[in-house]
Design an enzyme around this catalytic site. Structure first.
Site, mmCIF file in Angstrom:
data_model
loop_
_atom_site.group_PDB
_atom_site.id
_atom_site.type_symbol
_atom_site.label_atom_id
_atom_site.label_comp_id
_atom_site.label_asym_id
_atom_site.label_seq_id
_atom_site.Cartn_x
_atom_site.Cartn_y
_atom_site.Cartn_z
ATOM 1 C CB SER A 1 -9.806 8.308 3.683
ATOM 2 O OG SER A 1 -9.125 7.073 3.705
ATOM 3 C CG HIS A 3 -7.807 7.425 -1.084
ATOM 4 N ND1 HIS A 3 -9.051 6.893 -0.838
ATOM 5 C CD2 HIS A 3 -7.292 7.725 0.150
ATOM 6 C CE1 HIS A 3 -9.277 6.876 0.475
ATOM 7 N NE2 HIS A 3 -8.229 7.374 1.087
ATOM 8 C CG ASP A 11 -9.683 5.115 -3.452
ATOM 9 O OD1 ASP A 11 -8.696 4.558 -2.937
ATOM 10 O OD2 ASP A 11 -10.326 6.018 -2.882
#
Lengths: 276, 276
Positions: free
Chosen positions: A146, A254, A222
């Site tokens: 991320s 995610h 996600d």
């Protein structure tokens, strides 16, 4: 440097260390996994940069990386994601301030005093760990999740010849065009400027690319994918004719359940090039 | 249907057959590899669509696919790339006419009479082979190279539920924006029109996608890569959140040396889903 903990782990040692950072002007904590092979001499290193809200600890406990790093004889370094402490600026939002350094050198108040994560991760922490542990600075690779995937990609492209391979899990891929990026760059760096572009993986891919292999995984489910903008980076990778493997993983979100599912692939990918 | 040849091959049979095609109004020749397992009943099928200038024979002799298909117990079908013969329209250029059917149904003279490769590959040839060989029509997958990669991708997306998985080697990815496409669509289909869009993988990826896994390899040194436009398809795949693996393979060009290098991966990829 102070040792906070050392635990036997997959035949090696998972340590946590604290030191006073000159870049961030505060104490900083990091995790370091040393495989058994480090007893006999320097081992290759895989840096893991974490995402929003994380400390050094999240990936260390939830990514399952040590199993595969031990198998491959690779060390893992888990830096924190920002400066921390009572004297350090912060924000009520989870995505700005402590836990959200975005791996940049802030130039704007109140952030400029402590938020120098670029210098910390690119210069200060490497100098510290290569001085104090059996790590081979000629064999480094970098990954992240991320915001940390963003960090891994921009470090890889901005520091040519530093890393042999770069990978990322669900990276923030085009922060200058995303609410995960514009808000923070505005706060840390000021009005939109050339400074922003050197921290944007899609822009860097268009302009310089990476001289080595790249692996990127993103989950099709996600929940933050609109903020990640994988399509911008995919376009740039293919347009550059960049050596790369881009995977859209069906059904994954995610979370660290996603990261841990593909950690074996990423560690093996880096090992192939660290031991080439 | 006439048998032109049958050779023992990796424990199975590599055959070449000719038949009179009602779609193309001429004799058509195709290759078919049947693995040993087809002696005991229907086996899954992987279609392989070839590129510009190819006949049924190129991939059959140069792609190295039979070794991996035999290992996985999968049949391979190698259709020709266009109608052929003295009575069939042609052009002096290698990229139009015989050997360059682009897997479309031509609507314009002089092509409309014979150049109905969409009907041939999507309907007529399947009916023929499922009638005559031990093939399981419920377990089909499709791949192809260059113009054939284009064919595989557009068949996969235009024929929902027909194929469990789709892959491509260096596909022509966005023909409506490429000199490998615009010239031929103009000749076969007439002025730019909605007809063009149903034969463009990037457009189809944006509009419908593929309900299953996709694997695409392209060489970073592909000498035709500007005509292939992998960046357009990569953008569309990621923007759609399409389950996919996109690989930019370092140093590889457009040849069968590239195709054969990754054939094992593609056959294994399809086998995973054909036997799921």
């Amino acid at each position: 440097m102070e040792t906070l903990s050392e635990n036997a782990c997959f035949g090696g040692i998972q340590g946590v260390y604290r030191h006073n950072s000159t870049s961030c002007r505060c104490d900083m904590t990091f995790g370091l996994f040393l495989p058994e092979e480090a007893r006999d001499g320097p081992v290759p290193v895989l840096w893991y940069l974490s995402g929003l809200t994380c400390t050094h600890e999240n990936a260390m406990t939830k990514a399952g990386a040590q199993a595969w790093a031990a198998e491959q004889g690779i060390a893992l370094i888990f830096p924190d994601t920002s400066p921390r402490g009572e004297g350090v600026a912060d924000d009520d939002d989870y995505d700005l301030g402590q836990g959200a350094g975005f791996y940049v050198n802030a130039t704007q108040d109140p952030w400029a005093k402590h938020f120098r994560m670029w210098d910390y991760v690119a210069e200060e922490l490497p100098a510290l760990v290569f001085e104090n542990f059996e790590l081979d600075s000629d064999r480094q690779a970098i990954t992240g999740h991320s915001m940390g995937g963003h960090g891994a990609l921009v470090m890889g492209m901005n520091l040519p010849a530093r890393f042999r391979s770069v990978s990322a899990f669900a990276p923030i891929s085009n922060p200058t065009a995303s609410d995960w990026g514009r808000k923070q760059f505005q706060a840390y760096l000021g009005d939109e400027s050339p400074d922003w572009l050197k921290y944007d993986a899609t822009v860097l891919m268009k302009e310089v690319g990476f001289d080595g292999p790249v692996l990127i995984d993103t989950g099709t489910k996600d929940q933050f994918i609109d903020l990640l903008r994988p399509e911008a980076l995919a376009q740039a990778v293919a347009a550059r004719r960049q050596q790369a493997v881009l995977r859209m993983q069906p059904g994954y979100d995610h979370s660290y359940f996603f990261v841990s599912s593909f950690m074996e692939d990423h560690v093996a990918f880096h090992a192939e090039h660290l031991y080439a």
